[in-house]
Scaffold this motif. Sequence first.
Motif, PDB file in Angstrom:
ATOM      1  N   VAL A 135       0.881  -1.070   0.031  1.00 25.39           N
ATOM      2  CA  VAL A 135       0.006  -0.075   0.046  1.00 25.39           C
ATOM      3  C   VAL A 135       0.920   1.211   0.065  1.00 25.39           C
ATOM      4  CG1 VAL A 135       0.007   0.170   2.669  1.00 25.39           C
ATOM      5  CG2 VAL A 135      -1.950   1.176   1.013  1.00 25.39           C
ATOM      6  N   LYS A 136       0.343   2.347  -0.678  1.00 30.51           N
ATOM      7  CA  LYS A 136       1.162   3.555  -0.745  1.00 30.51           C
ATOM      8  C   LYS A 136       0.857   4.406   0.652  1.00 30.51           C
ATOM      9  CE  LYS A 136       2.251   7.703  -3.122  1.00 30.51           C
ATOM     10  NZ  LYS A 136       1.978   8.656  -4.351  1.00 30.51           N
ATOM     11  N   TYR A 137       1.954   4.719   1.437  1.00 25.96           N
ATOM     12  CA  TYR A 137       1.566   5.122   2.695  1.00 25.96           C
ATOM     13  C   TYR A 137       1.430   6.754   2.398  1.00 25.96           C
ATOM     14  CZ  TYR A 137       3.325   0.919   4.977  1.00 25.96           C
ATOM     15  OH  TYR A 137       3.338  -0.448   5.308  1.00 25.96           O
ATOM     16  N   THR A 138       0.901   7.360   3.584  1.00 23.97           N
ATOM     17  CA  THR A 138       0.861   8.746   3.693  1.00 23.97           C
ATOM     18  C   THR A 138       2.172   9.223   4.242  1.00 23.97           C
ATOM     19  OG1 THR A 138      -0.346   8.698   5.756  1.00 23.97           O
ATOM     20  CG2 THR A 138      -1.613   8.672   3.601  1.00 23.97           C
ATOM     21  N   TYR A 158       5.885  12.102   0.113  1.00 21.30           N
ATOM     22  CA  TYR A 158       6.174  10.906   0.119  1.00 21.30           C
ATOM     23  C   TYR A 158       5.731  10.399  -1.352  1.00 21.30           C
ATOM     24  CZ  TYR A 158       6.337   5.613   0.332  1.00 21.30           C
ATOM     25  OH  TYR A 158       6.281   4.502   0.047  1.00 21.30           O
ATOM     26  N   LYS A 159       6.683   9.834  -2.147  1.00 17.67           N
ATOM     27  CA  LYS A 159       6.555   9.470  -3.675  1.00 17.67           C
ATOM     28  C   LYS A 159       6.126   7.848  -3.656  1.00 17.67           C
ATOM     29  CE  LYS A 159       8.806  13.150  -5.837  1.00 17.67           C
ATOM     30  NZ  LYS A 159      10.154  13.641  -6.654  1.00 17.67           N
ATOM     31  N   ASN A 160       7.366   7.266  -3.397  1.00 14.81           N
ATOM     32  CA  ASN A 160       7.089   5.860  -3.524  1.00 14.81           C
ATOM     33  C   ASN A 160       8.126   5.184  -2.484  1.00 14.81           C
ATOM     34  OD1 ASN A 160       9.561   5.408  -5.036  1.00 14.81           O
ATOM     35  ND2 ASN A 160       8.162   6.280  -6.692  1.00 14.81           N
ATOM     36  N   ASN A 161       8.148   3.871  -2.355  1.00 17.86           N
ATOM     37  CA  ASN A 161       9.179   3.279  -1.533  1.00 17.86           C
ATOM     38  C   ASN A 161      10.783   2.976  -2.305  1.00 17.86           C
ATOM     39  OD1 ASN A 161       8.671   1.264  -3.507  1.00 17.86           O
ATOM     40  ND2 ASN A 161       8.143  -0.584  -1.772  1.00 17.86           N
ATOM     41  N   THR A 180      15.718   4.463   1.481  1.00 14.93           N
ATOM     42  CA  THR A 180      14.309   4.210   0.940  1.00 14.93           C
ATOM     43  C   THR A 180      13.472   3.661   2.046  1.00 14.93           C
ATOM     44  OG1 THR A 180      14.989   2.220   0.056  1.00 14.93           O
ATOM     45  CG2 THR A 180      15.131   4.293  -1.380  1.00 14.93           C
ATOM     46  N   LYS A 182      11.646   1.078   1.606  1.00 12.01           N
ATOM     47  CA  LYS A 182      11.689  -0.224   1.177  1.00 12.01           C
ATOM     48  C   LYS A 182      12.976  -0.952   1.958  1.00 12.01           C
ATOM     49  CE  LYS A 182      12.232  -3.627  -2.871  1.00 12.01           C
ATOM     50  NZ  LYS A 182      12.285  -3.665  -4.118  1.00 12.01           N
TER      51      LYS A 182
END
Length: 495
Positions: A135-138, A158-161, A180, A182
């Motif tokens: 899931v994409k976090y806030t 926040y863009k992506n992991n 990152t 991730k």
Amino acid sequence: MGGRPKPTWEEVVKLFEKRDYILLETEYVNSKVKMQYICRKHEEEGIQSIGYSNIKKGIGCKYCGREVTAEKQKLDFHVVKEAFEKDGYTLLENNYIKNNVPMSYSCPHHPEKSLKITYADRKNGKGCPYCANVVKYTIEEVKEIFGQSGYILLEKEYKNNRTHMQYICPHHPDKKLEMTLKSYVVKGSRCPYCSGVGRASFEQVKSAFNNSKFVLLEDEYKSLNSKMKCYCINHPEIIQFKTYHSIRKGHGCTYCKGLAKHRYEDVKAKFEDKNYTLISKEYKHNQSKLKYRCNIHSDKVRTISYHSLLAGHGCSDCAFDNSRMDFANVKSLFESKNYTLVSTAKDYKNCYSVLLYICKKHPEEIREITYDRVRDNHGCFECYMERNRGENHPKWNHDKTMEERIVDRSYPEYHRWRTDVFIRDSRTCRCCGSTKNIVAHHKDGYGWCRERRTDIENGVTLCSECHTDFHNIYGNLNNTEQQYNEWITRKRALN
């Protein structure tokens, strides 16, 4: 001319109205010319076009057609509901539209989350993104995750992991750190200085090079993977470039380990050791082709890679000369097979040269064979047949009695008789001269004339067509040589 009458303009307009279409044309040309119209059910899709012949066939608005097809393929709601419930999900919808329309559902592990998914994705194995950790976090959730380790996230978005984000470690507030999401969540990465893997100082780098027997020629250290000029204490005349990362892994001098690029002088010397003259003036790498000349077979220029040369490859003519069997050994092999070699050393060029020989057991014929085939245990055909005839044959059935073999005509004397008949008649039908589908025919029948069953004078070669013709006239029982003579005389007279 006959044919259907051309419809009137009123008939055309009436047909479009019947399909609930608004016709935009003012005249009708023919059934093939497309006419523009608007479907009242899908006015938002704009203007469409169709020919009168197609609309008469039932073809029309493509959007209406898609709805009809979707309705036919539409799944039962209970089937869709079961697909959600088998993994513990609760479907919050009351009806199913189609497989690419998102539907609300709840996850038993994250009941507070509002989740949606299409039936197509659910059927392909997708489910709760929070359970799968995709899931994409806030930005608030990411800050909370970093805060669990006491880190302060400096990003506002926040863009992506996979995007690097700056943060501050409470134990090393003076350091610039990036990571990152991730790396933090999946790999478990943390502050490199707390973990003892932070950026090394120049003194540490220099000490690591010295421990690996290198003298560092740089004045500053940039990063782990930046190449730095140095030289090995065993090869000071050669400048090399090494990264601190490779030094830490234990990589050393490629020249000390024999893994460095070969010098042209060394390559040339290796060719000379093989009695070759190197023609190429430049050496790139061990896979590049190099021109050379063999000093023994200097009539042509050859090419080879240095890698192939080191593997033992080289002049093909030299390899052929070295692999050629000596004639004395060839002659010795023939003698060991009980053959007398007739050909001389001049006739033997290689293992594929045809050589003449005489089998001592069957000396009536001079035979031909190559050394290659003798080496593979080929040779005199008569000797082979003697070794594999009767009980020596691999398919010999030891459970069969001699009486059964005589009835089946599967005994050595019969097979020999059949072969001798074919050889005598040059494998040619004595009636029509054909060489295809030949058989050995008994003049006096095999069933009643036992004493002449394997008499070659009682046999004659016929093709299957002539053989069938004879037995159609005289039958298959109690045939005689007199019948054969009558038949063959008549056939020859007709021909």
